[in-house]
Scaffold this active site. Structure first.
Site, PDB file in Angstrom:
ATOM      1  N   GLU A  16       0.819  -1.220   0.000  1.00  0.00           N
ATOM      2  CA  GLU A  16       0.000   0.000   0.000  1.00  0.00           C
ATOM      3  C   GLU A  16       0.852   1.269   0.000  1.00  0.00           C
ATOM      4  OE1 GLU A  16      -2.968  -0.094   3.045  1.00  0.00           O
ATOM      5  OE2 GLU A  16      -4.029  -1.781   2.156  1.00  0.00           O
ATOM      6  N   GLU A  35      -4.736  -8.996   1.290  1.00  0.00           N
ATOM      7  CA  GLU A  35      -5.432  -8.643   2.529  1.00  0.00           C
ATOM      8  C   GLU A  35      -6.928  -8.724   2.265  1.00  0.00           C
ATOM      9  OE1 GLU A  35      -4.265  -4.968   4.403  1.00  0.00           O
ATOM     10  OE2 GLU A  35      -2.139  -5.344   4.037  1.00  0.00           O
TER      11      GLU A  35
END
Length: 963
Positions: free
Chosen positions: A446, A520
Site C-alpha cells: 500500500e 489482505e
C-alpha cells in the site's frame, strides 16, 4: 541457515550445560577457539538503561566529549569503554523495553498508546552494554557481530570505537569487528537505540528485540548468507544448483576447494561433489556454482515438510578453512494466472493470515518457543500461509515455518531503489532464500504515493529485477490498495488488498497473464467473547460482518469470492492475531486492534472457528454465542453455528429447534429466546453424527485453572510454556463473563515473562518491570591529606570552598606534591522516592583503603562485581547531602583519578529504584494467559494462581538439563 559446529566445539558447549550448540555464551568457548567456524549466541547478561532523546545530560552526557565524533575511539558516555554501568539493570535478550512502559493518552494509539515517542523523550532511547572476552588464540580469525534486529536507529560501538548505524528496525545487520578487539582481554559492546521515530503504523516495540550473535571464522570463509540452493525437480530426482560466495579477508590470494555434501531428512548423505583449484583474490569475494543430483527426492510440503541439509566445506591444501550448514527443501511453486497456486504440482488455495510480530505480555521480544506456538495456533484452524506484514520476520519464525509446513509471504519494508533501501531488500532475500517455506517476495505494501502513477510502475519493475537477480526461483508481488495503475502494473503477481476496493475481475480481464491473490481481506472488527457492542469499553460484537462496508468484506464473503475464482491464488486475512495499536474504530482508551482471528494472546475468536469449518477436514461444529445472559430472559439471541458437516441440528435443553442444511462455506443461524440452560449442536454427514458442541449457562466463578502447553522445559534460560488461565464454576466450566483478577507466583527455576488477556480496552501491565532513575553527583572537591584518617574533612559541616576542583585540568608543573591520602567529596539532593522505592549508591574502587561517608557518617559498602555498593537509608537523608571518600592517593594523583573517571561517572551513581508491580491479570470473559520461562537452572518449579474468593491453582514444571 545454521552454520556448522565441529564435534569438539559442540562437546565443549554441551559440557557447559547449555541448550543449543549455536546458543552458547562467549565466555564458554575459549578452549574451542581453533574451530573452523563458531556462531555464538550472546543474548545473556547485557546491561540496560534508559537514556534521553533530547537532553544529553540525561543521556549519560553522550555526545558532549571533545572530539566525540571527530576521532576514532572517542565514544563518550556509555559508548566509552571505561564507562561504569554497574548501576544499570541486567537483562537478557531478546528485550523490548516498550512493552514495559505504561499506557498513556498522549501516546500514539496506532502504537498502542505506550508512553514512547516524541512526547516521552525519557522513554524513547535505550542503552545496552555487554562485556565479552576474546581469547588470544582468536587472533588471525575474522570476528563479526550479527544483530537479527534492533528497533530502531541503532548505533554500535566496540571498545569506544564507532562501528556503524542501522536505521531500520527490521533488517538484520553485521559488523566485522576483528580490528577493534582486545585479544586475550575484555571487550565492551555498546548499543544505543532510538525509538522516537515510528517506522510503521502499529506497535513496534523498542530495543534489541531479536538475537545477537558473535561469529568467528577463518580469513577464508563462506560469506554471511553465502549459500543458495536452487532446486529443480525432474521426476523422482532433483538437481541442486548450489551457489556459494566465498570471502577472502586475508592479505594474499587463496587457492582452495569446495566440497558439497547433501544430507537427507533422516541424516543420510545422499549426494556430494567437490570443485578444486578455485581462487579468490586478497580482500575480495568470489562466487562459485556447482551441481549435484539427489535421487528419490523427498519433497517439502505442508503435510510432509522434509528438510535437507547442505554442508559446504572450504579446504585449503586439504585443511578445513570453513564448514557451513544450510537447511533447504525441495519443492516446486507455481503462481498460474488461470488456475491459481500450485505446490509440487498440486493446486491449492492459500489460506493465509497477515501477522504483526508482537504478542501479549512480551511485545516484540518473542522467545523462539513462542514463534513455534503461534504458528501452531494458526495451523489449528487451517492456516497454511503466513504473510509477514509489513517487514522481514525474525529468522527463527522462518526456521519454524520450514519445520512445521507453513507457507510464507516474505515482505520488504519499503519500496525504493536507493542504496539503503536496496541494501535492506538484498539482506532480506540473501538471508531467507533457502527457506522452502518462503514462496514469494513481497516488495511493498500500500505505497499510496506510488499506486496511481508511472513512478510506481517504474520502481516496481526495478525492484523486481533486483529480486530476480538475487533469486531467480521465486516470483514477486506488491500488495496494493489501488489496482490498474502504478505499482500494480509493475508487480509480477498482483496482491489485492480488500476485494471491495478493486474490480478484480476487470483487472484479470485486462491483465490475463498476471497471477493474483487477495493479499489482505477482512479487516473485521470483533472482540473475543463479546456479542453485543459496548463501545464505551472498546468492545465490538464477535459476529462475522463487514468491518468497513464499502472497503472490505466479511471473512465468509471474502472466502466465498476467492473460492468462486479459480484464478485467484488465495486469501490472506487481515489479521491472524490482534496486535497492539491501530485501534480502529476507536482511539484512546483502546490500545489494541480487533482485526484478528484470535486475540492478542492467541485465543480463538468465533471467526477462527468459521475458518476451521472451511479450511480443515476433521469433523467439527461450533456454537456462538455463550449462554450466560442474565437479565435478557425471554429475549431472542442470535445463535450461529459453524460446521464442516452437511447438516446441523440445534437443541435447547434437549428439544430440537430444527435441522438445517449447510450451504458450502457458509454458516447456519437460529433465533433462540434466552432461558438459562443448554444449547447443543449436532453435525451430520450423510445422516451420520460426526461432531457435537454445547454451550451451557454456568454458575458463579469458583476456581482458577491453569492449562500449560507443556510442563517440561529445557533448563536453558530460553524455553517457555504458554499457560491458559481460566475461571471456572463448580462443574469445571469456563465462566464466559468472568473478570476476576488473578495473581501469579513462581517457585523454582522458572520466571513469568508476560501476561495478557486479549481485552482491547485493558490498561493492566503486560510486563511489570522495575524502573531505575539515575541521579548524578555534583560539586566535586578534593583535599590532599597526609593520612587515611579523614578527620574534620569528612564532617558534615566541613567547608570545601578552598578545596581543589578535581575536574579542573592543571598542567604538570602546577600539580601539587602527592600525599599519602585523598578526600573526594561530592553532593546530591534528596531524590524523590515512591512507596517501596530503594536508593542505592554505586562507586568504583578509587584507591586503597577506601572508606565512605554520607553526611559525615561512615557507611559499610558491599562488594558486588568488584565495585562498592551502598544501600542508602532514606531516613538518613536531608534536602542536600554530602558524600565523602577517603583513600590512598592513586597513581597519577587527582589528575589521573579524573582521567580514569569517565567524566566523574565512576565516582558515584545514585540509583533510585521503583520496584516492579506484582504479576497479575484480570481474566477477560473467563480467559487470560501467562508465559513462563526457564531461568537456566535445572530442577522442579511451580506456578501458582490466586484470586480472591476462588480456589487457587498450582501447576508443576520440571526444568531439565540439556542432554
Amino acid at each position: 541457515m545454521k552454520p556448522f559446529l565441529t564435534a569438539a566445539t559442540a562437546a565443549l558447549i554441551l559440557a557447559a550445560g547449555l541448550a543449543r550448540p549455536h546458543a552458547v555464551a562467549a565466555e564458554t568457548v575459549q578452549a574451542a577457539a581453533t574451530a573452523a567456524r563458531e556462531r555464538i549466541n550472546i543474548d545473556k547478561d547485557w546491561r540496560f538503561a534508559y537514556g534521553h532523546a533530547d537532553d544529553a545530560e540525561k543521556d549519560f552526557r553522550h555526545g558532549l566529549r571533545p572530539f566525540f565524533f571527530a576521532k576514532a575511539g572517542y565514544g563518550d558516555g556509555p559508548a566509552n569503554a571505561d564507562f561504569s554501568d554497574m548501576a544499570w539493570r541486567k537483562v537478557d535478550l531478546p528485550h523490548d523495553w516498550a512493552v514495559e512502559l505504561p499506557f498513556d493518552a498522549r501516546g500514539n494509539t496506532n502504537h498502542g498508546s505506550k508512553a514512547i515517542g516524541h512526547p516521552f523523550p525519557e522513554n524513547s532511547v535505550g542503552w545496552y552494554r555487554k562485556v565479552i572476552d576474546i581469547p588470544a588464540s582468536d587472533k588471525g580469525r575474522r570476528i563479526a557481530l550479527e544483530f537479527d534486529g534492533v528497533y530502531r536507529d541503532s548505533v554500535v560501538w566496540v571498545n569506544g570505537h564507532y562501528i556503524g548505524t542501522e536505521p531500520s528496525g527490521y533488517s538484520g545487520f553485521r559488523y566485522d569487528i576483528t580490528d577493534y578487539l582486545n585479544y586475550g582481554g575484555h571487550n565492551v559492546i555498546a548499543v544505543r537505540a532510538d525509538a522516537t521515530t515510528e517506522e510503521g503504523w502499529f506497535y513496534e516495540g523498542a530495543g534489541i528485540y531479536r538475537h545477537v550473535w558473535l561469529t568467528k571464522t577463518d580469513a577464508l570463509h563462506v560469506a554471511q548468507w553465502g549459500t543458495f540452493v536452487r532446486t529443480t525437480v525432474d521426476g523422482a530426482k532433483a538437481r541442486l544448483d548450489i551457489d556459494v560466495t566465498v570471502d577472502n579477508d586475508g592479505k594474499a590470494p587463496e587457492t582452495f576447494a569446495i566440497r558439497q555434501e547433501v544430507f537427507a531428512p533422516d541424516g543420510r548423505k545422499v549426494a556430494e561433489g567437490e570443485t578444486t583449484q578455485l581462487t579468490v583474490k586478497a580482500v575480495a569475494s568470489g562466487d562459485f556454482t556447482s551441481t549435484v543430483t539427489v535421487d528419490q527426492a523427498q519433497l517439502w510440503s505442508l503435510e510432509t515438510p522434509h528438510l535437507y541439509r547442505l554442508r559446504t566445506t572450504i579446504l585449503t591444501n586439504g585443511v578445513v578453512s570453513d564448514s557451513y550448514d544450510t537447511t533447504f527443501g525441495i519443492r516446486t511453486v507455481v503462481f498460474d494466472p488461470d488456475k491459481g497456486f500450485f505446490l509440487n504440482g498440486k493446486n491449492l488455495k492459500l489460506q493465509g493470515t497477515n501477522n504483526h510480530q508482537d504478542h501479549a505480555g512480551v511485545g516484540v521480544a518473542l522467545p523462539d518457543g513462542l514463534q513455534t506456538w503461534r504458528l501452531k495456533q494458526l495451523k489449528s484452524y487451517g492456516v497454511n500461509t503466513y504473510r509477514a506484514s509489513h517487514h522481514p520476520p525474525t529468522p527463527e519464525l522462518l526456521d519454524e515455518a520450514d519445520r512445521l509446513g507453513m507457507l510464507v509471504i516474505d515482505e520488504h519494508r519499503m519500496m525504493g531503489t536507493t542504496p539503503e533501501i536496496r541494501g535492506q531488500m538484498e539482506r532480506m532475500i540473501r538471508r531467507d532464500r533457502n527457506h522452502p517455506s518462503v514462496i514469494i517476495w513481497s516488495l511493498g505494501n500500500e505505497e499510496w504515493a506510488l499506486e496511481w502513477n508511472e513512478l510506481g510502475t517504474r520502481l516496481a519493475v526495478e525492484m523486481q529485477a533486483d529480486a530476480k537477480r538475487l533469486d531467480p526461483t521465486r516470483r514477486t508481488t506488491v500488495a496494493t490498495s489501488g489496482s490498474g495503475q502504478g505499482v500494480s502494473l509493475g508487480a509480477d503477481v498482483i496482491g489485492f488488498n480488500y476485494g471491495a476496493q478493486h474490480d478484480v475481475d476487470a483487472f484479470h480481464r485486462a491483465h490475463p497473464d498476471k497471477p493474483a491473490m487477495m493479499s489482505e481481506e477482512g479487516s473485521t472488527l470483533t472482540t473475543r467473547g463479546i456479542y453485543f457492542d459496548d463501545r464505551a469499553a472498546s468492545h465490538l460484537n464477535a459476529y462475522d460482518r463487514q468491518g468497513r462496508p464499502g472497503n472490505s468484506l466479511s471473512i465468509e464473503e471474502g472466502w466465498r469470492r476467492v473460492q468462486e475464482r479459480p484464478w485467484m491464488s488465495g486469501m490472506v486475512i487481515w489479521t491472524g492475531f490482534d496486535y497492539r495499536g491501530e485501534t480502529t474504530p476507536f482511539g484512546w482508551p483502546a490500545i489494541s486492534s480487533q482485526f484478528g482471528m484470535t486475540d492478542t494472546t492467541g485465543a480463538l475468536k468465533d471467526t477462527a472457528w468459521y475458518l476451521k469449518s472451511v479450511w480443515t477436514q476433521k469433523p467439527m461444529v461450533h456454537i456462538l454465542p455463550h449462554w450466560n445472559w442474565a437479565g435478557r430472559e425471554g429475549q431472542a439471541i442470535d445463535v450461529r453455528v459453524y460446521s464442516n458437516g452437511d447438516t446441523v441440528e440445534l437443541f435447547q435443553d434437549g428439544k430440537s429447534l430444527g435441522r438445517q442444511t449447510l450451504v458450502k462455506d457458509s454458516h447456519l443461524k437460529w433465533s433462540v429466546p434466552y432461558t438459562p440452560g443448554k444449547l447443543t449442536a449436532k453435525s451430520y454427514i450423510d445422516g451420520k453424527l460426526v461432531a457435537s458442541n454445547e454451550v451451557v449457562t454456568t454458575t458463579d466463578p469458583a476456581t482458577v485453572t491453569l492449562t500449560p502447553d507443556t510442563t517440561n522445559l529445557k533448563a536453558d534460560g530460553a524455553d517457555i510454556s504458554v499457560v491458559w488461565v481460566n475461571v471456572t464454576d463448580k462443574a469445571g466450566r469456563i465462566v464466559p463473563v468472568a473478570g476476576n483478577r488473578v495473581n501469579f507466583e513462581t517457585s523454582g527455576p522458572i520466571r513469568v515473562i508476560g501476561v495478557g488477556n486479549g481485552d482491547p480496552g485493558s490498561h493492566e501491565a503486560d510486563r511489570p518491570a522495575e524502573r531505575h532513575a539515575y541521579h548524578a553527583l555534583s560539586g566535586w572537591r578534593s583535599l590532599a591529606i597526609n593520612s587515611l584518617d579523614g578527620g574534620p574533612a569528612v564532617a558534615d559541616t566541613a567547608d570545601t570552598a578552598t578545596w581543589r576542583d578535581p575536574t579542573q585540568w592543571l598542567p604538570p608543573e602546577a600539580q601539587p606534591p602527592a600525599t599519602k591520602g585523598l578526600v573526594l567529596r561530592g553532593q546530591f539532593a534528596r531524590p524523590v522516592l515512591t512507596p517501596g522505592g530503594v536508593i542505592t549508591l554505586y562507586i568504583d574502587r578509587l584507591g586503597e583503603g577506601q572508606t565512605v561517608y554520607i553526611n559525615g557518617v561512615t557507611v559499610e559498602p558491599k562488594t558486588v562485581d568488584g565495585a562498592l555498593v551502598v544501600d542508602v537509608d532514606p531516613a538518613s537523608l536531608k534536602d542536600n547531602n554530602n558524600l565523602a571518600y577517603v583513600f590512598a592517593t592513586p597513581e597519577g594523583g587527582v589528575q589521573g583519578l579524573y582521567d580514569r573517571s569517565v567524566g566523574a561517572t565512576k565516582w558515584g551513581t545514585l540509583r533510585v529504584t521503583t520496584p516492579a508491580a506484582p504479576w497479575q491479570r484480570s481474566v477477560f470473559n473467563g480467559w487470560a494467559q501467562v508465559i513462563v520461562q526457564s531461568t537456566g537452572q535445572p530442577g522442579k518449579a511451580t506456578l501458582k494462581a490466586v484470586s480472591d474468593g476462588l480456589k487457587p491453582a498450582v501447576v508443576a514444571f520440571t526444568a531439565r538439563s540439556p542432554s
